[in-house]
Design an enzyme around this catalytic site. Structure first.
Site, PDB file in Angstrom:
ATOM      1  N   GLY C 102      81.764  53.669  24.482  1.00 53.95           N
ATOM      2  CA  GLY C 102      82.598  52.635  25.087  1.00 53.95           C
ATOM      3  C   GLY C 102      83.447  51.914  24.248  1.00 53.95           C
ATOM      4  N   ILE C 126      79.106  53.310  32.028  1.00 46.53           N
ATOM      5  CA  ILE C 126      78.701  52.999  33.274  1.00 46.53           C
ATOM      6  C   ILE C 126      79.482  52.152  34.055  1.00 46.53           C
ATOM      7  CG2 ILE C 126      76.331  54.043  32.788  1.00 46.53           C
ATOM      8  CD1 ILE C 126      75.368  51.142  33.595  1.00 46.53           C
ATOM      9  N   ASP C 127      79.867  51.191  33.314  1.00 47.29           N
ATOM     10  CA  ASP C 127      80.473  49.963  33.953  1.00 47.29           C
ATOM     11  C   ASP C 127      82.045  50.368  34.611  1.00 47.29           C
ATOM     12  OD1 ASP C 127      78.553  48.542  33.372  1.00 47.29           O
ATOM     13  OD2 ASP C 127      79.486  47.503  31.805  1.00 47.29           O
ATOM     14  N   MET C 169      74.199  46.266  37.249  1.00 48.16           N
ATOM     15  CA  MET C 169      74.981  45.961  35.835  1.00 48.16           C
ATOM     16  C   MET C 169      76.359  45.763  36.162  1.00 48.16           C
ATOM     17  SD  MET C 169      73.151  48.623  33.338  1.00 48.16           S
ATOM     18  CE  MET C 169      71.728  47.935  32.706  1.00 48.16           C
ATOM     19  N   GLY C 170      76.974  44.970  35.219  1.00 51.28           N
ATOM     20  CA  GLY C 170      78.610  45.111  35.038  1.00 51.28           C
ATOM     21  C   GLY C 170      78.459  43.633  34.569  1.00 51.28           C
ATOM     22  N   ARG C 171      78.907  43.467  33.365  1.00 51.30           N
ATOM     23  CA  ARG C 171      78.834  42.136  32.523  1.00 51.30           C
ATOM     24  C   ARG C 171      80.383  41.447  32.828  1.00 51.30           C
ATOM     25  NH1 ARG C 171      74.682  40.815  29.043  1.00 51.30           N
ATOM     26  NH2 ARG C 171      74.025  42.982  28.995  1.00 51.30           N
ATOM     27  N   ARG C 266      64.509  36.860  47.768  1.00 48.67           N
ATOM     28  CA  ARG C 266      64.034  37.506  46.685  1.00 48.67           C
ATOM     29  C   ARG C 266      64.980  38.037  45.681  1.00 48.67           C
ATOM     30  NH1 ARG C 266      58.412  38.049  48.286  1.00 48.67           N
ATOM     31  NH2 ARG C 266      57.972  35.965  48.933  1.00 48.67           N
ATOM     32  N   HIS C 272      67.735  48.834  33.701  1.00 51.06           N
ATOM     33  CA  HIS C 272      68.292  49.845  32.914  1.00 51.06           C
ATOM     34  C   HIS C 272      68.110  51.330  33.781  1.00 51.06           C
ATOM     35  CE1 HIS C 272      67.777  47.058  29.523  1.00 51.06           C
ATOM     36  NE2 HIS C 272      68.545  47.759  28.783  1.00 51.06           N
TER      37      HIS C 272
END
Lengths: 341, 341, 341, 341
Positions: C102, C126-127, C169-171, C266, C272
């Site tokens: 990455g 993956i992002d 995910m995805g920061r 919820r 992961h």
């Protein structure tokens, strides 16, 4: 005949397959009318229902959820209704009722039965913890979802030398953890039936790392808990809104292992994903068979009982038998699982 | 002890899970040595084997196929070897043999056993037609694959107003057709156990079209066949190389229905896809339990028997019992299935 | 030639497919030797590697993780090594290096390149947030896993009249949330690129309930955050060990919505699971093409660049271009997604 | 505005996602009315349609098939209708028409457009052979289904030392064979674009067996064919009803290889399974974007064109461009694939 059907309790893959099967058998074979109560017992108490013909159940076999909706039982209100069961029956005019649900639903079914309502129960729990049947539908799907998730996590754990703690469903019985853990080749399994000592897990991980296997996957039932005195657990924390929040065992254990091992350990909480979506073929077949058998029981007048899988046969067992004892994981099943850690 | 293991017969998801389980239990718990014969009985006769330690079975749980290979049994050669079983044992020096396989393999296992070889069998067949066990591993995976294919075909059939004839495995018993047909909501199921009349299928399709359901999916076991006099079937055709080729029942039935209905009917032959690939969680668990139990049986000296699922328990049954009678689909299971057509 | 290859950074489905492709192309077509450094740059610095021949990469195409292992980069140590790049090359004796990773990995690759090491990069995340390529492998798999999870959660949410907040995910970029949210038909999507106001979500849910759609699924990227002043978020809590723990946005938002709506909401944190396991066909093809192209670039002497997908073509772009700007979700893509809420 | 939408041609996963997207964008954003013509152009010609509101498209995103139905175009009748296009429009009273379909559908769309009907096309083909767009929805799903089937077949082939010939869709272009073959790691790929010589496949298999890899999987597009003079193929056989039946290339090639190799070679014909069922996330997103863009084009008055994916953008291209040239697999893509055989 006019047969009522309802679904109650938490979601469980296969509910729609039971409904469809009941309608097909009753309508096509017996010429019955089937009515579906909405939102579980609430619809029964309030007389909210709709007729279910073949069109109404078309295309639902493989769909998760329940077309009838579900809701939590309000016990006091339910008890009051039982006291006047005759009126309850008259309101919707049914000849038999098929409630599909878990322990709470079946307990309520028994109360109805004792109050004179002709009831045939269908057991439902993804936890597989009803002792009067070998298996319940929904369980196989839940195990499948958990296994697939662990299959994925294993490759990540291995490549990145990590410990993964996967929390699966199972509050009182550890069947999902046992079978998904076995199926995915987990290196440790923690069940509600047997308090665990984190020191054993630490030892297992260290031995694996020593053998060059620099990762581990541990499968933990949400109801698993540490043996007394082995680990600090279960005290709530106060969150930003001033509410007390309890850390789940998966998260707590991952933190504990990380602290003791000095290695990265990550929790993964699978949660509701296990409860929803399309059922496996196994669950669709079992659910369909339960629906068929329930209608047969209605027409035999075999009330106060529920459907049950025994070996390859679907039989009927008394409702009382179903709800008196939780089916927990026996020691020998746990030993089998341990042999392949 | 020194335990030999081999896999024989057609492919079946879960074979590797049995091998892995045998090795884990035997090596870790009992300190045994496990040797794996290559390519089924061929490896036994020829003394071709390798030692299986924990590393050798690492990562194979979820993998289809068999790390030991398989091959067809040459009966004459095998019989000759049985006549001198003592020598056979001495060649590889094992104390017990665990053959994993179907009817042919278990019949051979029985011959070995009668010749004095300490044998514990593990039954394997995706067809689920061994009467001495409730289920065999591999079956659940095959049903799952067939169900998923039919789930896909249904949407196409519906949008394009077509009849789909799906041929699934099952030469002598129709379990895969029965359960995948039920699970996928097929509108007709044809089994080897009950010759069918294409006129019944024509009628069903026409009734569906009349009701506005302008499609149908029919699930046919490869061993299903038309009742005598109802349809021309089973005569070979001569192909371009001058070989006689027999049309499978799926293809023949699709053509027959297309001709009679005057509507598009298409065959889909699922074939070997049902036999391979990663096993379902159910099959991995069952295979693991069978492996565990086989090692226990070896250490109890419980020879001449095979592992068997009875309800929720894994027990041992005599090999003789396993191979005398084919487990076919009983009439009441067929009636259940018909009720949801 | 002697070509070195390494994988660095977090797990990503398709890493093994790149390695396999590099080895096949280099060994079979060019007769090169390929060496694989272990555990990312650590193996490069320490001279830990092994030769990768066709057998070494047999059967890995569909496997998650990386057979070479990965590790975090120690920057100081890495910089020191770059200062003496010549020595670094001599230690392992390679003619070209293919690092797969990455942003961090590619930044390091650029440093190596500037220090004189012949480098061809392969982007991995993956992002999907590397601007110099239309797509990266791993992303399609992550989106697929998240979509399947939401497919399952939707049926549960609907049957039980619940709001589900799914954290994916995805920061720094919200691609996974955008595409999985669109694919699963989420009713709200929150991205790092655009601070959200929980009041908008509350309004959406209330409107849905008013229309009789008594459930909602909201897809939230882990890096999403509320607009200033709209919601209390991001203050740590002190856990049982005295550590400060931050609540993820998924959990925080679910609690906030539950509080405001007075309905069950919820959180489900996929975590992961999105990073591991078998890659989709799309990712296997893209990874294989990247591996092929990387070897071609090595043989063209096209160094200091990385592979890149542009439309249907795989081209090379300067490493510098790849790492200067994060590819974020543009407004028009977000508007498309909103149109189907 | 009043927008008509129809689906025509063979089944393709993602059709429902386009319909849903069109309805959401048009109704919610623009306040349009959307009408859906039934059974493709037939519904247009006959004025058979229904209004599609948000409820009509609820829950269809992930469903295969098309809620509008489809049918084959009767060309003569269609041409006649085009001659009086004004009347055609008046009959149903629409302001714009969005036909979703493959080459035939888009050719018809062009005729309508030239006859004065305001048309915006959406391309659809699982074969991915429309040159004016990088990808079409449905293709990714088809490749995924074929890949998963080959993943399964590989383990069986390997354990049982067999050659498997898998026939996938693709009459004129080999994209599905190319990408699924690459993704599954097939050892040979045969495309319509390049006649093959069975002798090359025989050589490949023999070399594999010589290297100890005693199995092979060959992926063949249904439209692939042997080079002239290399193999007897394409002559029909007379079946039991006196009809001429042509053997598919998959079956013919398996028999040919078995004959030449003297080893078991089995055909598997995947067939319609590739066309149906739930679309992948990729296809759902692309289909949704195409639907969105089509409505935008309608409101821009951008008629006579169709949606198209170019890199990461969805644009519009003239219908004429879409249908003049088939997009076939170029030589360099084939070379990439060969490098990992």
């Amino acid at each position: 005949m006019r047969i009522g059907v309802l679904t109650a309790g938490g979601d469980c893959p296969g509910l729609n397959a039971v409904i469809r099967s009941v309608v097909h058998r009753a309508v096509t074979h017996y010429g019955d009318e089937v009515i579906g109560f909405e939102d579980g017992y609430a619809g029964l108490l309030e007389g909210r229902y709709r007729t279910l013909d073949l069109n109404a159940v078309s295309g639902i076999l493989a769909r998760g959820g329940t077309i009838l909706g579900s809701s939590r039982l309000e016990r006091a209100r339910f008890r009051a209704a039982c006291d006047n069961a005759k009126e309850l029956i008259e309101k919707s005019g049914f000849d038999a009722l098929i409630p599909i649900g878990g322990e709470g639903t079946l307990t309520a079914a028994r109360m109805l039965s004792e109050a004179g309502v002709p009831v045939v129960g269908v057991p439902k729990t993804i936890d597989n913890d009803i002792s009067a049947t070998d298996r319940t539908f929904g369980f196989d799907t839940a195990v499948g979802v958990a296994t697939e998730a662990m299959d994925r996590l294993k490759t990540t754990a291995e490549s990145h030398q990590r410990v993964m703690v996967v929390e699966v469903m199972g509050r009182h019985a550890g069947w999902i953890a046992l079978e998904s853990g076995m199926a995915a080749g987990a290196h440790g399994i923690c069940l509600p039936e047997r308090p665990f000592d984190p020191a054993d897990l630490v030892k297992m991980v260290e031995e694996r790392f020593a053998r060059g296997k620099k990762f581990a996957v541990i499968c933990v039932a949400e109801g698993a808990h540490p043996a007394e005195g082995t680990m600090d657990y279960g005290k709530g924390e106060i969150d930003q809104f001033g509410h007390e929040r309890f850390q789940g065992i998966g998260t707590a254990l991952a933190y504990e292992l990380e602290r003791r091992l000095g290695k990265e350990a990550r929790p993964v909480i699978l949660g509701h994903v296990q409860r929803g979506g399309t059922p496996t073929a196994y669950d669709r077949v079992l659910a369909t068979r339960f629906g068929w058998q329930a209608v047969e029981a209605v027409h035999r007048g075999d009330f106060g009982r529920m459907t049950s899988l025994r070996g390859t046969h679907v039989d009927m067992v008394p409702l009382a038998e179903a709800i008196t004892k939780l089916k927990t994981v026996p020691e020998d099943r746990m030993r089998e699982a341990e042999s392949v850690f």
